[in-house]
Design a protein around this motif. Structure first.
Motif, PDB file in Angstrom:
ATOM      1  N   ALA A 132      24.376  51.119  82.821  1.00  0.00           N
ATOM      2  CA  ALA A 132      23.120  51.849  82.552  1.00  0.00           C
ATOM      3  C   ALA A 132      22.039  51.444  83.539  1.00  0.00           C
ATOM      4  N   ARG A 133      21.314  52.431  84.003  1.00  0.00           N
ATOM      5  CA  ARG A 133      20.181  52.208  84.899  1.00  0.00           C
ATOM      6  C   ARG A 133      18.874  52.673  84.272  1.00  0.00           C
ATOM      7  N   VAL A 134      18.965  53.370  83.113  1.00  0.00           N
ATOM      8  CA  VAL A 134      17.814  53.949  82.420  1.00  0.00           C
ATOM      9  C   VAL A 134      17.946  53.636  80.939  1.00  0.00           C
ATOM     10  N   ALA A 135      16.815  53.334  80.299  1.00  0.00           N
ATOM     11  CA  ALA A 135      16.793  53.148  78.848  1.00  0.00           C
ATOM     12  C   ALA A 135      15.654  53.968  78.265  1.00  0.00           C
ATOM     13  N   VAL A 136      15.920  54.652  77.158  1.00  0.00           N
ATOM     14  CA  VAL A 136      14.885  55.354  76.400  1.00  0.00           C
ATOM     15  C   VAL A 136      14.759  54.600  75.085  1.00  0.00           C
ATOM     16  N   LEU A 137      13.562  54.029  74.870  1.00  0.00           N
ATOM     17  CA  LEU A 137      13.364  53.128  73.746  1.00  0.00           C
ATOM     18  C   LEU A 137      12.186  53.557  72.868  1.00  0.00           C
ATOM     19  N   LYS A 138      12.170  53.036  71.648  1.00  0.00           N
ATOM     20  CA  LYS A 138      11.136  53.352  70.659  1.00  0.00           C
ATOM     21  C   LYS A 138       9.789  52.772  71.083  1.00  0.00           C
ATOM     22  N   GLU A 139       8.811  53.633  71.174  1.00  0.00           N
ATOM     23  CA  GLU A 139       7.478  53.219  71.610  1.00  0.00           C
ATOM     24  C   GLU A 139       6.811  52.301  70.593  1.00  0.00           C
ATOM     25  N   ARG A 140       5.987  51.407  71.084  1.00  0.00           N
ATOM     26  CA  ARG A 140       5.129  50.483  70.334  1.00  0.00           C
ATOM     27  C   ARG A 140       5.874  49.345  69.644  1.00  0.00           C
ATOM     28  N   SER A 141       7.182  49.360  69.659  1.00  0.00           N
ATOM     29  CA  SER A 141       8.005  48.357  68.989  1.00  0.00           C
ATOM     30  C   SER A 141       7.902  46.992  69.673  1.00  0.00           C
ATOM     31  N   PRO A 142       7.924  45.891  68.888  1.00  0.00           N
ATOM     32  CA  PRO A 142       7.940  44.570  69.515  1.00  0.00           C
ATOM     33  C   PRO A 142       9.242  44.289  70.272  1.00  0.00           C
ATOM     34  N   SER A 143      10.276  45.068  70.023  1.00  0.00           N
ATOM     35  CA  SER A 143      11.520  44.970  70.799  1.00  0.00           C
ATOM     36  C   SER A 143      11.505  45.964  71.951  1.00  0.00           C
ATOM     37  N   CYS A 144      11.279  47.213  71.607  1.00  0.00           N
ATOM     38  CA  CYS A 144      11.552  48.316  72.520  1.00  0.00           C
ATOM     39  C   CYS A 144      10.328  48.932  73.185  1.00  0.00           C
ATOM     40  N   GLY A 145       9.151  48.604  72.740  1.00  0.00           N
ATOM     41  CA  GLY A 145       7.940  49.223  73.284  1.00  0.00           C
ATOM     42  C   GLY A 145       7.848  49.088  74.790  1.00  0.00           C
ATOM     43  N   ALA A 146       7.464  50.167  75.428  1.00  0.00           N
ATOM     44  CA  ALA A 146       7.314  50.171  76.891  1.00  0.00           C
ATOM     45  C   ALA A 146       5.893  50.582  77.238  1.00  0.00           C
ATOM     46  N   GLY A 147       5.133  49.645  77.767  1.00  0.00           N
ATOM     47  CA  GLY A 147       3.769  49.942  78.195  1.00  0.00           C
ATOM     48  C   GLY A 147       2.703  49.638  77.165  1.00  0.00           C
ATOM     49  N   ARG A 148       2.993  49.878  75.880  1.00  0.00           N
ATOM     50  CA  ARG A 148       2.036  49.597  74.804  1.00  0.00           C
ATOM     51  C   ARG A 148       2.810  49.115  73.582  1.00  0.00           C
ATOM     52  N   ILE A 149       2.301  48.057  72.977  1.00  0.00           N
ATOM     53  CA  ILE A 149       2.916  47.490  71.775  1.00  0.00           C
ATOM     54  C   ILE A 149       1.813  47.194  70.768  1.00  0.00           C
ATOM     55  N   TYR A 150       2.214  46.942  69.536  1.00  0.00           N
ATOM     56  CA  TYR A 150       1.237  46.529  68.530  1.00  0.00           C
ATOM     57  C   TYR A 150       0.632  45.191  68.936  1.00  0.00           C
ATOM     58  N   ASP A 151      -0.616  44.962  68.536  1.00  0.00           N
ATOM     59  CA  ASP A 151      -1.411  43.856  69.070  1.00  0.00           C
ATOM     60  C   ASP A 151      -1.190  42.494  68.432  1.00  0.00           C
ATOM     61  N   GLY A 152      -0.290  42.383  67.471  1.00  0.00           N
ATOM     62  CA  GLY A 152      -0.006  41.091  66.873  1.00  0.00           C
ATOM     63  C   GLY A 152      -0.815  40.774  65.631  1.00  0.00           C
ATOM     64  N   GLY A 153      -1.727  41.670  65.257  1.00  0.00           N
ATOM     65  CA  GLY A 153      -2.581  41.416  64.101  1.00  0.00           C
ATOM     66  C   GLY A 153      -2.217  42.209  62.862  1.00  0.00           C
ATOM     67  N   PHE A 154      -1.164  43.024  62.934  1.00  0.00           N
ATOM     68  CA  PHE A 154      -0.709  43.849  61.812  1.00  0.00           C
ATOM     69  C   PHE A 154      -1.808  44.784  61.297  1.00  0.00           C
ATOM     70  N   THR A 155      -2.631  45.262  62.217  1.00  0.00           N
ATOM     71  CA  THR A 155      -3.713  46.190  61.852  1.00  0.00           C
ATOM     72  C   THR A 155      -3.448  47.599  62.357  1.00  0.00           C
ATOM     73  N   GLY A 156      -2.362  47.780  63.099  1.00  0.00           N
ATOM     74  CA  GLY A 156      -2.070  49.070  63.715  1.00  0.00           C
ATOM     75  C   GLY A 156      -2.664  49.201  65.105  1.00  0.00           C
ATOM     76  N   GLY A 157      -3.418  48.184  65.538  1.00  0.00           N
ATOM     77  CA  GLY A 157      -3.996  48.207  66.881  1.00  0.00           C
ATOM     78  C   GLY A 157      -2.933  48.030  67.948  1.00  0.00           C
ATOM     79  N   LEU A 158      -3.200  48.596  69.111  1.00  0.00           N
ATOM     80  CA  LEU A 158      -2.254  48.531  70.230  1.00  0.00           C
ATOM     81  C   LEU A 158      -2.854  47.772  71.397  1.00  0.00           C
ATOM     82  N   ARG A 159      -1.977  47.253  72.245  1.00  0.00           N
ATOM     83  CA  ARG A 159      -2.408  46.627  73.494  1.00  0.00           C
ATOM     84  C   ARG A 159      -1.373  46.938  74.571  1.00  0.00           C
ATOM     85  N   GLU A 160      -1.758  46.721  75.798  1.00  0.00           N
ATOM     86  CA  GLU A 160      -0.847  46.917  76.916  1.00  0.00           C
ATOM     87  C   GLU A 160       0.255  45.865  76.860  1.00  0.00           C
ATOM     88  N   GLY A 161       1.460  46.251  77.219  1.00  0.00           N
ATOM     89  CA  GLY A 161       2.561  45.309  77.282  1.00  0.00           C
ATOM     90  C   GLY A 161       3.862  45.950  76.860  1.00  0.00           C
TER      91      GLY A 161
END
Length: 165
Positions: A96-125
């Motif tokens: 595999a050279r490409v992956a399509v993953l679930k956005e915002r996930s602490p495993s699979c998020g690409a570019g933006r993930i939840y911010d670690g505070g369990f508030t629904g906030g997002l951050r880059e990463g």
């Protein structure tokens, strides 16, 4: 590809997140898809408490400077790392050279993930699996970027490279 995007009930809540994107359906018919939930592969149950990354993003977890914790405060970092390693192994074994993953996930998020505070906030990463795949030459796209992933994959094919997902 994240298993939840194909409707597998592997998310923390016990639900799926089926995409239904026609490009993903075509890739399935063509036999291009390798399906995995890194969190379940890493040993976490379904359902499970939601988890977020504290102290950075998935790259920081890989570097040992951030942790993945669940809503109850339990450290689940080892499960996320184990699942990421299994995802990388599956990518390497399939070419595999490409992956399509679930956005915002602490495993699979690409570019933006939840911010670690369990508030629904997002951050880059990136999530842990996304970061490990990217570090090892697998281009990661979120489920909202399937058209871009398809263009990228077609470009690889024009260059004569394998095109598994």
């Amino acid at each position: 590809m994240s298993a939840c995007l194909l409707g597998c009930r592997v998310r923390y809540s016990g639900s799926g997140a089926r995409s239904g994107d026609p490009v993903l359906e075509r890739w399935l018919r063509e036999g291009r898809v390798v399906v995995l939930c890194p969190e379940v592969a890493g040993g976490l149950p379904v359902p499970r408490p939601p988890a977020e990354i504290r102290g950075g993003d998935g790259g920081a977890v890989l570097d040992g400077v951030a942790r993945v914790v669940d809503r109850r405060g339990g450290d689940v970092t080892r499960h996320f790392l184990a699942g990421a390693r299994l995802a990388l192994r599956a990518a390497r074994e399939s070419g595999a050279r490409v992956a399509v993953l679930k956005e915002r996930s602490p495993s699979c998020g690409a570019g933006r993930i939840y911010d670690g505070g369990f508030t629904g906030g997002l951050r880059e990463g990136d999530g842990v699996t996304a970061a490990l795949l990217e570090r090892n030459g697998v281009r990661v796209f979120g489920e909202g970027e399937v058209a871009q992933a398809d263009r990228y994959l077609r470009g690889l094919e024009r260059e004569g490279e394998e095109g598994m997902l």
